[in-house]
Design a protein around this motif. Structure first.
Motif, PDB file in Angstrom:
ATOM      1  N   HIS A   1      20.781 -17.103  -4.754  1.00 57.42           N
ATOM      2  CA  HIS A   1      21.729 -16.226  -5.440  1.00 57.42           C
ATOM      3  C   HIS A   1      22.078 -15.066  -4.516  1.00 57.42           C
ATOM      4  CE1 HIS A   1      17.932 -14.266  -6.227  1.00 57.42           C
ATOM      5  NE2 HIS A   1      18.462 -13.294  -6.933  1.00 57.42           N
TER       6      HIS A   1
ATOM      7  N   HIS B   1      15.785 -15.536 -12.048  1.00 55.00           N
ATOM      8  CA  HIS B   1      16.466 -14.790 -13.116  1.00 55.00           C
ATOM      9  C   HIS B   1      16.852 -15.695 -14.284  1.00 55.00           C
ATOM     10  CE1 HIS B   1      16.610 -11.194 -10.782  1.00 55.00           C
ATOM     11  NE2 HIS B   1      17.319 -11.748  -9.820  1.00 55.00           N
TER      12      HIS B   1
ATOM     13  N   CYS C   1      14.621 -16.023  -7.211  1.00 53.40           N
ATOM     14  CA  CYS C   1      14.188 -14.861  -8.006  1.00 53.40           C
ATOM     15  C   CYS C   1      13.790 -15.290  -9.421  1.00 53.40           C
ATOM     16  CB  CYS C   1      15.328 -13.844  -8.124  1.00 53.40           C
ATOM     17  SG  CYS C   1      15.035 -12.249  -7.347  1.00 53.40           S
TER      18      CYS C   1
ATOM     19  N   ASP D   1      17.911  -9.018  -1.751  1.00 50.40           N
ATOM     20  CA  ASP D   1      16.618  -9.475  -1.215  1.00 50.40           C
ATOM     21  C   ASP D   1      16.635 -10.961  -0.830  1.00 50.40           C
ATOM     22  OD1 ASP D   1      16.923  -9.747  -4.015  1.00 50.40           O
ATOM     23  OD2 ASP D   1      14.782 -10.061  -4.307  1.00 50.40           O
ATOM     24  N   HIS D   2      17.786 -11.613  -1.017  1.00 48.82           N
ATOM     25  CA  HIS D   2      17.899 -13.044  -0.683  1.00 48.82           C
ATOM     26  C   HIS D   2      19.010 -13.331   0.324  1.00 48.82           C
ATOM     27  CE1 HIS D   2      15.116 -14.411  -3.897  1.00 48.82           C
ATOM     28  NE2 HIS D   2      15.387 -13.177  -4.300  1.00 48.82           N
TER      29      HIS D   2
ATOM     30  N   HIS E   1      21.706 -11.748  -4.512  1.00 49.88           N
ATOM     31  CA  HIS E   1      21.066 -10.423  -4.500  1.00 49.88           C
ATOM     32  C   HIS E   1      20.558 -10.056  -3.103  1.00 49.88           C
ATOM     33  CE1 HIS E   1      20.271 -10.332  -9.123  1.00 49.88           C
ATOM     34  NE2 HIS E   1      21.528 -10.154  -8.810  1.00 49.88           N
TER      35      HIS E   1
END
Ligand SMILES: [Zn+2]
Ligand SMILES: [Zn+2]
Length: 330
Positions: A122, A221, A219, A126-127, A124
């Protein structure tokens, strides 16, 4: 006197903006729920099974050696019968070159040019390799030239390679799909998060011969309950392993702004003061127990030590630490 009027007016503006944000959020939550109910998921059998699976965490919150860099981000090297996937590209919060990802790749002797594909779970920060990348809807392996080659990038949104690694070519994943005979994306799954808004995420599913499905999650989510449901809708094989982030920053988080647990505020569908809690962790553990996987490995990049302890207690020897430099071989 004027100062008091100013303070009252300012508080009024901030309060109204916040109320508007809450209203918008609930409208979006409904929209996403409708979108989910309209998704038509049909069975998608694997065409084959893999003999071998290994996962080397290149970026995560803990490592096995001091020389290896750590951060609250994710990058995994997944190897399935020699087919090499780079899953996500870390956080690189210091915007450095070489990035923590590149530096760890060098120490672990993983060549950035050796991958067959890139899988972005995804968009975000941190990815995808940083805040700027998140905002520009791009991904970077580092903040300097890196050459992963003209490999396909499997992403559920238009997340394009940055100027630092222009070679890869986007393959937009609009529904569950097979990447190879034994490797699949379980397809985009939307979730409306309070701060981040609508977030689409997908996970990897690998059919391992004689064992079952290995799920590799960014993550998480979507929630593990939704990932399990989707996996069961798509495939006949049982779930053998669950590896990666499930987003349980409970009691503490890895990204704090003073007393504010940013991962909990940013990564929850609920309102900020009512975010992800102990009950969510325990309910998810029960949901995982029902499918009885043989391996559980929880990323510490978005889960607290408290949450990891609950998983260790619940799964005992089936729990495997996920640390940079420690390869998981199944
Ligand atoms: Zn994450
Ligand atoms: Zn995320």
């Amino acid at each position: 006197m004027y100062f008091i009027y100013f303070v009252i007016a300012f508080a009024g503006i901030v309060g109204s903006a916040f109320l508007l944000k809450i209203l918008q959020h609930f409208v979006n939550v409904k929209k996403v729920a409708r979108e989910l109910s309209e998704q038509k998921i049909t069975r998608m059998p694997f065409k084959g099974s893999a003999e071998s699976f290994s996962l080397m965490p290149l970026i995560d919150f803990y490592s096995v050696k001091d020389e290896l860099k750590t951060e609250p981000g994710v990058s995994y090297f997944v190897n399935v019968d020699g087919y090499r996937i780079l899953m996500d590209t870390g956080l690189n919060s210091s915007k450095s070159h070489p990035s923590p990802l590149l530096s760890n790749m060098q120490l672990l002797e993983v060549d950035p040019g050796s991958f067959d594909s890139i899988f972005i779970s995804h968009g975000h920060l941190d990815h995808v390799g940083g805040f700027k990348e998140q905002n520009k809807r791009q991904f970077s392996l580092s903040q300097g030239k890196t050459e992963p080659g003209a490999v396909p990038v499997y992403a559920v949104e238009e997340i394009l390679p940055s100027k630092w690694n222009p070679g890869p070519e986007l393959h937009l994943v609009k529904e569950p799909m097979l990447i190879t005979d034994s490797i699949a994306s379980i397809g985009p799954y939307p979730r409306c998060l309070f701060l981040m808004g609508k977030t689409l995420e997908h996970s990897l599913a690998i059919n391992l011969k004689g064992k079952g499905i290995v799920l590799v999650i960014g993550c998480g989510h979507q929630t593990i309950e939704a990932i399990i449901k989707r996996t069961r809708e798509l495939f006949d094989e049982k779930i053998y392993a669950i590896i990666g982030g499930l987003h349980f920053p409970v009691k503490e988080g890895r990204i704090m702004a003073g007393p504010l647990n940013m991962q909990n505020i940013a990564g929850s569908e609920r309102l900020p003061w009512n975010g992800i809690n102990e009950n969510d962790v325990m309910n998810s553990i029960e949901a995982i127990k029902e499918v009885d996987p043989q391996i559980i490995s929880l990323s510490a990049h978005d889960s607290s030590d408290w949450s990891i302890d609950q998983f260790k207690k619940a799964f005992g020897e089936k729990f495997t630490d996920l640390r940079v430099g420690s390869e998981i071989i199944l």
